[in-house]
Structure formats: C-alpha cells, structure tokens
Design an enzyme around this catalytic site. Structure first.
Site, PDB file in Angstrom:
ATOM      1  N   ASP A  63       0.809  -1.218   0.000  1.00 35.20           N
ATOM      2  CA  ASP A  63       0.000   0.000   0.000  1.00 35.20           C
ATOM      3  C   ASP A  63       0.845   1.272   0.000  1.00 35.20           C
ATOM      4  O   ASP A  63       0.297   2.374   0.071  1.00 35.20           O
ATOM      5  CB  ASP A  63      -0.927   0.023   1.214  1.00 35.20           C
ATOM      6  CG  ASP A  63      -2.178  -0.818   0.994  1.00 35.20           C
ATOM      7  OD1 ASP A  63      -2.480  -1.142  -0.164  1.00 35.20           O
ATOM      8  OD2 ASP A  63      -2.855  -1.133   1.992  1.00 35.20           O
ATOM      9  N   ASN A  69      -1.057   8.867   2.387  1.00 38.03           N
ATOM     10  CA  ASN A  69      -1.061   8.444   3.787  1.00 38.03           C
ATOM     11  C   ASN A  69       0.313   8.488   4.435  1.00 38.03           C
ATOM     12  O   ASN A  69       0.473   8.060   5.577  1.00 38.03           O
ATOM     13  CB  ASN A  69      -1.632   7.031   3.908  1.00 38.03           C
ATOM     14  CG  ASN A  69      -2.971   6.872   3.230  1.00 38.03           C
ATOM     15  OD1 ASN A  69      -3.213   5.905   2.528  1.00 38.03           O
ATOM     16  ND2 ASN A  69      -3.865   7.847   3.407  1.00 38.03           N
ATOM     17  N   HIS A 166     -11.293   7.412   5.085  1.00 42.10           N
ATOM     18  CA  HIS A 166     -10.398   8.564   5.140  1.00 42.10           C
ATOM     19  C   HIS A 166     -11.152   9.796   4.657  1.00 42.10           C
ATOM     20  O   HIS A 166     -12.026   9.703   3.780  1.00 42.10           O
ATOM     21  CB  HIS A 166      -9.174   8.363   4.231  1.00 42.10           C
ATOM     22  CG  HIS A 166      -8.082   7.560   4.839  1.00 42.10           C
ATOM     23  ND1 HIS A 166      -7.202   6.810   4.088  1.00 42.10           N
ATOM     24  CD2 HIS A 166      -7.680   7.399   6.130  1.00 42.10           C
ATOM     25  CE1 HIS A 166      -6.332   6.214   4.879  1.00 42.10           C
ATOM     26  NE2 HIS A 166      -6.609   6.553   6.123  1.00 42.10           N
ATOM     27  N   ASP A 168     -10.200  12.096   2.663  1.00 47.66           N
ATOM     28  CA  ASP A 168     -10.048  12.416   1.240  1.00 47.66           C
ATOM     29  C   ASP A 168     -10.835  11.482   0.323  1.00 47.66           C
ATOM     30  O   ASP A 168     -10.781  11.616  -0.902  1.00 47.66           O
ATOM     31  CB  ASP A 168      -8.573  12.470   0.830  1.00 47.66           C
ATOM     32  CG  ASP A 168      -7.861  11.122   0.860  1.00 47.66           C
ATOM     33  OD1 ASP A 168      -8.484  10.102   1.212  1.00 47.66           O
ATOM     34  OD2 ASP A 168      -6.656  11.091   0.534  1.00 47.66           O
ATOM     35  N   CYS A 262      -5.512   9.467  -3.426  1.00 52.75           N
ATOM     36  CA  CYS A 262      -4.773   8.568  -2.543  1.00 52.75           C
ATOM     37  C   CYS A 262      -3.368   8.280  -3.070  1.00 52.75           C
ATOM     38  O   CYS A 262      -2.474   7.946  -2.294  1.00 52.75           O
ATOM     39  CB  CYS A 262      -5.516   7.240  -2.397  1.00 52.75           C
ATOM     40  SG  CYS A 262      -7.059   7.324  -1.473  1.00 52.75           S
TER      41      CYS A 262
END
Length: 272
Positions: A63, A69, A166, A168, A262
């Site tokens: 990820d 993040n 999240h 966003d 993201c």
C-alpha cells in the site's frame, strides 16, 4: 508557487490483506500489470500540471503506492503518519527516511495515537484552517499535534461510514474556493461545520454513485481536476465552474480502497 506531488510506483502493489471494506473479496485480485498501466497514465496526467517526485517502493509494503497516507506537509514541515493497522506500519520508516533525506523537518505523533496523514487532513485553500477527519483510522486526539505543528485552527470532521474511512475519500476543498463532499459520510455536527464555512453556491454535493467511484478523491492543481471515471453530470458540473476535467481509469486501485488523490501527496513548501 509550483505544485509538487509525491508518488510511488506500484512495483509491489497488491491487495494482500483486508483493512477496509473495499478490500474484501479482492485478495490478490488486482492485476499488477493493469495497475502499473493505470498508475502510469495518472503519473503522466499529473506531470502535465505539476512537478512529481518519487519515493522508491519497498517489498512488503503493497500500500506504499498510496502516498497520501505518508504524512501531512506544509512549509517544509511533515507530521509523519502513525498507521492504525499493523499491516501498514512498516511504511513509516521508509517515508521517514525519504523525508529526512529530502531535507524536511519531520515531526511525530505518539505511537499510540493513529494519524493517517493527508488521507485524513486537508488544508483549506487559503491556508486558514485544517480540515481533519477522525473515526475509522485517525483519532481526534491527533489533532492537537497538527495544530501545534503549524499553529493552525483544526476543524474536526467525524467519519461515520466505513466505506469512506479517510477524509479524502468523501471531502475535497477545491482551488476555486468550493468544496465537494458526500454528506452521508459525516455526522450532523460535521456537516454543519462544513456548511457554516462554505456558502451554498460553493458546495458540490456528490451523489452516492459518484461517491462510490471515489469522485471526491480528486487531484486539483489550479484549474485542472484529475480523478477516476465519474458521471457525465459531475464532469459537466466541474466544467461549468471553469475546471478542466481529466478522468483516469483507476479500477485496480479501487480494489484496495483508493483512487487518484490517494496516489499522491501534496508537497507545498521548500524543505527547511
């Protein structure tokens, strides 16, 4: 000021575990080849409107491609993320190393207070406040550290729908002074805070179908918006506000619960 984004090539990207509802049923279901092609198209679109710097992907951190993040940066200062799930905590050392090497001042939130970076914290366009989500992945107690880092007002927004884990994924301040958001993702006090700040004509309310395509997960630089495939209605709404709309198919990343925004982290300042 030129806009810069941090991205990470999807060399090791996969859905290896389930830490959000989107991942359920998609273990090892993402094509690395197709993901690489989609990421490359996004990278090309972003480089047309901004500078892009890259962090090297690391084995065991599938990820890491979701650089939003990594932390939250402003004026050369980064508050590093403290991931809620153990599966992502290994990313922290890699991002810390990158920010250190790049010359940023790196600040920490205590280990026991989850905070997931720009995924859950977005500056107002004029820099007057920081919208900060809390709920599934970030604790509200982290907001104190964000306020201290930049001496800024932090406005809490409570996320209540696990699909929008999240900030966003369901909220995006845009550079024309408007905001796009999906109201059912928030509790009523949070909606009231949003609506008290943004006049009615500055609110773009997203329908569920577009929200589920991660329409709010948008990259915005000047008058261009880059996002996953969305409805013609929403695209036309952007265009009516003077935005150039660039849609990039990101289906492989939706399987992990992420889309355009993201996959980038905004770097607004010069490292100290």
């Amino acid at each position: 000021m030129p806009v810069t984004f941090l991205m990470c090539p999807p060399k090791f990207y996969d859905v290896n575990y389930v830490i959000n509802p989107w991942m359920s049923g998609h273990i090892h279901d993402s094509s690395r080849q197709v993901a690489a092609e989609q990421w490359q198209r996004l990278y090309s679109a972003v480089t047309e409107i901004a500078e892009v710097v890259l962090v090297e992907p690391q084995p065991g951190s599938p990820d890491m491609v979701f650089t939003a993040n990594a932390g939250l940066e402003r004026n050369g200062v980064v508050v590093l993320s403290r991931f809620f799930h153990a599966e992502r905590q290994g990313e922290e050392q890699h991002f810390r190393h990158w920010f250190d090497e790049a010359g940023y001042t790196v600040l920490n939130v205590p280990r026991d207070i989850p905070f997931e970076g720009e995924g859950d914290a977005l500056f107002a366009v004029d820099g007057s406040r920081l919208w900060a989500g809390y709920g599934p992945r970030t604790l509200q107690s982290s907001h104190h550290y964000l306020s201290e880092a930049w001496k800024i007002e932090v406005v809490p927004l409570h996320l209540i729908d696990p699909r929008f884990y999240h900030l966003d994924t369901c909220f995006a301040p845009l550079e024309d002074g408007s905001v796009m958001y999906y109201p059912p993702a928030f509790d009523n006090p949070s909606i009231e805070r949003i609506e008290a700040y943004y006049a009615k004509d500055k609110r773009i309310i997203i329908a569920e179908a577009d929200a589920l395509c991660f329409a709010c997960n948008v990259i915005n630089a000047n008058r261009t918006v880059i996002l996953n495939k969305v409805s013609d209605t929403l695209s036309e709404q952007f265009e009516s506000r003077g935005f150039r709309v660039v849609q990039v198919e990101l289906s492989e990343f939706l399987k992990a619960g992420g889309a355009a925004k993201c996959l980038v982290m905004k770097l607004s300042g010069t490292p100290c």
